[in-house]
Design a protein around this motif. Structure first.
Motif, mmCIF file in Angstrom:
data_model
loop_
_atom_site.group_PDB
_atom_site.id
_atom_site.type_symbol
_atom_site.label_atom_id
_atom_site.label_comp_id
_atom_site.label_asym_id
_atom_site.label_seq_id
_atom_site.Cartn_x
_atom_site.Cartn_y
_atom_site.Cartn_z
ATOM 1 N N ARG A 87 30.472 22.657 -6.657
ATOM 2 C CA ARG A 87 30.006 23.852 -5.326
ATOM 3 C C ARG A 87 31.583 23.656 -4.528
ATOM 4 N NH1 ARG A 87 24.543 23.423 -7.449
ATOM 5 N NH2 ARG A 87 24.172 22.483 -5.580
ATOM 6 N N PHE A 88 31.267 22.257 -3.696
ATOM 7 C CA PHE A 88 31.246 21.983 -2.676
ATOM 8 C C PHE A 88 33.352 22.403 -2.386
ATOM 9 C CE2 PHE A 88 34.010 19.247 0.236
ATOM 10 C CZ PHE A 88 33.397 19.716 1.403
ATOM 11 N N ASP A 89 33.902 21.594 -3.078
ATOM 12 C CA ASP A 89 35.135 21.959 -3.724
ATOM 13 C C ASP A 89 35.612 23.254 -4.425
ATOM 14 O OD1 ASP A 89 35.463 19.369 -3.666
ATOM 15 O OD2 ASP A 89 34.977 18.609 -5.575
ATOM 16 N N ALA A 90 34.579 24.237 -4.854
ATOM 17 C CA ALA A 90 34.451 25.436 -4.873
ATOM 18 C C ALA A 90 34.756 26.167 -3.781
ATOM 19 C CB ALA A 90 33.680 26.595 -5.689
ATOM 20 N N ASP A 91 34.304 25.896 -2.920
ATOM 21 C CA ASP A 91 34.140 26.733 -1.624
ATOM 22 C C ASP A 91 35.339 26.038 -1.138
ATOM 23 O OD1 ASP A 91 31.170 27.549 -2.155
ATOM 24 O OD2 ASP A 91 30.927 26.421 -1.369
ATOM 25 N N ILE A 92 35.909 25.057 -1.066
ATOM 26 C CA ILE A 92 37.095 24.600 -0.220
ATOM 27 C C ILE A 92 38.225 25.235 -1.181
ATOM 28 C CG2 ILE A 92 38.617 23.003 0.305
ATOM 29 C CD1 ILE A 92 35.824 22.764 2.559
ATOM 30 N N ASP A 93 38.190 25.527 -1.975
ATOM 31 C CA ASP A 93 39.176 25.869 -3.011
ATOM 32 C C ASP A 93 39.185 28.082 -2.513
ATOM 33 O OD1 ASP A 93 39.747 23.924 -4.114
ATOM 34 O OD2 ASP A 93 38.668 24.615 -5.991
ATOM 35 N N GLY A 94 38.262 28.545 -2.270
ATOM 36 C CA GLY A 94 37.977 30.291 -1.610
ATOM 37 C C GLY A 94 38.652 29.789 -0.678
ATOM 38 N N LEU A 95 38.856 29.096 0.907
ATOM 39 C CA LEU A 95 39.068 29.452 1.949
ATOM 40 C C LEU A 95 40.896 28.572 2.276
ATOM 41 C CD1 LEU A 95 36.285 26.816 4.120
ATOM 42 C CD2 LEU A 95 37.560 29.126 4.402
ATOM 43 N N THR A 96 41.344 27.811 0.438
ATOM 44 C CA THR A 96 42.712 27.746 0.356
ATOM 45 C C THR A 96 43.400 28.373 -0.008
ATOM 46 O OG1 THR A 96 41.803 25.527 -0.037
ATOM 47 C CG2 THR A 96 43.852 25.830 -0.457
ATOM 48 N N TYR A 97 42.461 29.447 -1.001
ATOM 49 C CA TYR A 97 43.179 30.518 -1.427
ATOM 50 C C TYR A 97 42.852 31.557 -0.211
ATOM 51 C CZ TYR A 97 43.548 34.961 -3.886
ATOM 52 O OH TYR A 97 44.233 35.957 -4.793
ATOM 53 N N ARG A 98 42.495 32.085 0.289
ATOM 54 C CA ARG A 98 42.470 32.926 1.558
ATOM 55 C C ARG A 98 44.045 32.339 2.867
ATOM 56 N NH1 ARG A 98 38.252 36.733 2.622
ATOM 57 N NH2 ARG A 98 39.873 37.197 3.844
ATOM 58 N N LEU A 99 43.853 31.377 2.666
ATOM 59 C CA LEU A 99 45.159 31.042 4.011
ATOM 60 C C LEU A 99 45.954 31.253 3.115
ATOM 61 C CD1 LEU A 99 43.554 28.085 5.845
ATOM 62 C CD2 LEU A 99 43.817 29.469 5.982
#
Length: 643
Positions: A543-555
């Motif tokens: 779940r932590f990695d999924a949240d980080i991937d979401g932030l990376t996608y927005r950037l």
């Protein structure tokens, strides 16, 4: 002739009778042909090769000149008129041996040498005419530009300046002015290029800087404080004599007296503080600093923010104003190469002394000193000259504050963060002091993140609480969706880069996401086995990695919207965003993202793909039906529309 005579006598008499006398057959000198045109013998045999003879340097070689065959060979050589003064007589060659046969000579007259030098002009007249025309057009364009600039009334300069400002701010009027400077035939071809060049070179008035020190050159001999003679009593009488005072301090006698337990009078202590930054002798400055450090009680009582500003004022710093809190710091237009010949040894001494005095300063003075260094960090001299000394002094002051997590610590962090947020308005300037903060130490990192959070989210209250306790993923997502993160034609990419740097500092190691995953997970009972605990931990990591991937996608969305052109600010902004995305992917994520290869199984199909395919299929089918109907019964209409 007798009948029995030799027949050879007939030929001999005939030849003798036909031979003219030498006096009659000898031609005159005027009728003798030129040597070059002398006829050869009737036999065309090749004459024997003469033996080479030494040639004089003044001999003339036949056929060496590039003369045409139409030259007058009957004229004598000009060398015949030149009287030889010295040297032997020139060698006379036999013309019968060196003359070319007449037939070959005549045949060669129809040929031209391939080595004929064609005349070449040094300048092309057509090119010179075009160059002159271009020069005339440039001068005419410059003249029209000067006339347009000076078209205002000469008596009223204010109206003229307002007119120029109006032209610069109005894009339509600016474009019209740019095209007026060109000829009618060049408006379409060069008007767009000229406008782009004007936009790129247009002065940006928003690029201003906060200069802590004065831009003027310092005085050769700054004013010095008067020595307090009345305070030099008792053991300190050794400093009373001005002739031997410097030598006494260099030898360390005052340092020895203070180390014995004798307190330095307050007047002498303040005098030393005033002299430590303006003293040119490096040995004296070092001894002054050593003497001040020994007076710990005087440091806690006498060293205040006003005294610190007074020390820097002698170096060109700002004056101390008691009511400056909450006021905006003054900014000035950017100056190229300011203070070229200024000596910063006094500033280095001040920062070193402040680092050593930090443990003995009172808490309010420490907070004021940190704010002073934050204001100083806005000046470019910090990043170019005293970067290391500034970081060391800031680290020592932060370590002198209260313990991390206490009420005093939160109060000090809120005060410092509010000072930066209230004093500086632009993100490009707000990020400079934060970037100059020390990056080692738990307390320094916590203060750094709080300052960045206050500036990024525009909330001074975030400075009084830990960032991980107030920051959420939804809050960051909403912040990325605001107007200053959207890429538009009017976007200031320098400010966007500053905002991305602030976001990177606030996220840090993403401890707020890990805390959220731990709080949402179910804690296994104490009797549960280790396998269940590991499974829950792995689920929280996913779940932590999924949240980080979401932030990376927005950037990445912001990154892809930036059109990479020749502007340097766009390239730097894209590089900053890409750097943050890679840090989140490879440093903050619990494990690197999985790599795919040709041997891996195909990824699962997106659930929305079948719906999109059906929509495109229906749209294409309806379009084909409309086209078929138009062709079937709409030919007349089509012809009618064309007519």
């Amino acid at each position: 002739m007798s009948r029995n005579g030799d027949i050879r006598g007939f030929w001999g008499r005939s030849a003798a009778s036909s031979k003219p006398s030498s006096s009659q057959s000898k031609p005159g000198p005027s009728l003798q042909p030129a040597p070059d045109l002398q006829l050869p013998d009737s036999s065309p045999r090749t004459p024997p090769k003469p033996t080479p003879k030494p040639r004089d340097r003044t001999d003339e070689i036949k056929g060496s000149d590039d003369e045409g065959d139409d030259s007058d060979a009957s004229l004598e050589s000009i060398s015949a008129f030149i009287v030889r003064k010295k040297g032997p007589a020139p060698h006379q060659r036999d013309h019968n041996l060196t003359t070319t046969p007449k037939a070959k000579r005549i045949a060669s007259t129809n040929l031209k040498s391939p080595l004929t030098i064609q005349p070449k002009h040094k300048f092309d007249l057509k090119y010179l005419i075009d160059h002159a025309r271009q020069s005339d057009r440039a001068e005419e364009s410059a003249r029209r530009a000067d006339d347009y600039i000076n078209q205002g009334d000469g008596d009223d300069d204010d109206d003229h300046n307002e007119h120029l400002k109006k032209v610069q701010k109005d894009p339509v009027l600016l474009e019209k002015t740019a095209k007026d400077l060109l000829d009618s035939e060049e408006q379409d071809a060069k008007g767009g290029k000229l406008m782009r060049a004007m936009h790129r070179t247009k002065a940006d008035e928003s690029r201003r800087l906060h200069y802590f020190f004065d831009l003027e050159q310092p005085l050769v001999k700054p004013p010095r404080s008067q020595f307090p003679r009345k305070a030099a009593k008792g053991r300190w009488q050794c400093l009373a004599n001005s002739r031997t005072r410097d030598q006494t301090v260099i030898l360390g006698l005052p340092h020895t007296i203070a180390s014995k337990g004798t307190a330095l009078p307050d007047e002498l202590f303040l005098w030393v503080l005033d002299e430590v930054c303006v003293e040119k002798n490096a040995q004296l400055r070092m001894q002054y600093c050593n003497l001040v450090i020994l007076c710990r009680d005087s440091i806690a009582r006498l060293v205040t923010d006003a005294q610190l500003y007074s020390m820097l004022e002698r170096l060109g710093g700002p004056k101390y104003s008691q009511g400056r809190k909450g006021a905006k710091l003054q900014s000035l237009p950017k100056v190229e190469n300011p203070r070229r010949r200024k000596d910063w040894s006094g500033l280095v001494t001040f920062l070193g002394l402040l680092e050593r005095m930090a443990p003995d300063l009172s808490t309010p003075t420490v907070v004021e000193a940190i704010q002073l260094l934050i204001r100083m960090a806005l000046d470019p001299v910090v990043s170019t000259t005293v970067r290391g000394e500034h970081v060391a002094a800031m680290d020592a002051l932060i370590m002198a504050l209260a313990k991390l997590g206490t009420r005093e610590w939160n109060k000090a962090c809120k005060t410092i963060s509010s000072y930066l947020y209230d004093g500086v308005s632009e993100p490009l300037h707000q990020v400079m002091p934060i970037a100059h903060m020390p990056k080692a130490g738990v307390k320094a990192l916590d203060l750094r993140r709080r300052m960045a959070a206050v500036v990024l989210f525009r909330d001074p209250e975030m400075g009084g609480r830990p960032v991980d306790s107030t920051l959420t993923l939804d809050g960051i997502t909403d912040r990325l969706g605001e107007a200053d993160f959207r890429v538009r034609p009017s976007t200031d990419f320098d400010s966007l880069r500053a905002l991305v740097m602030l976001l990177d500092i606030v996220i840090g190691s993403a401890g707020f996401l890990a805390k959220k995953q731990r709080s949402t997970g179910v804690t296994p009972p104490a009797t549960a086995n280790a396998g269940a605990a590991n499974a829950d931990r792995e689920a929280a990591d996913r779940r932590f990695d999924a949240d980080i991937d979401g932030l990376t996608y927005r950037l990445k969305m912001v990154h892809d919207k930036i059109h990479d052109s020749t502007l340097l600010s766009r390239k730097i902004a894209k590089a900053s965003i890409d750097l943050v995305a890679k840090r989140l992917t490879y440093a903050v994520r619990t494990r690197p993202p999985p790599k795919t290869s040709i041997f891996d199984s195909e990824p699962k199909e997106d659930a929305s793909l079948p719906k999109q395919r059906d929509f495109m299929k229906n749209w294409a089918q309806k379009k084909a039906e409309r086209n078929a109907a138009a062709l079937a019964n709409g030919n007349g209409d089509v012809i009618h529309v064309k007519a």
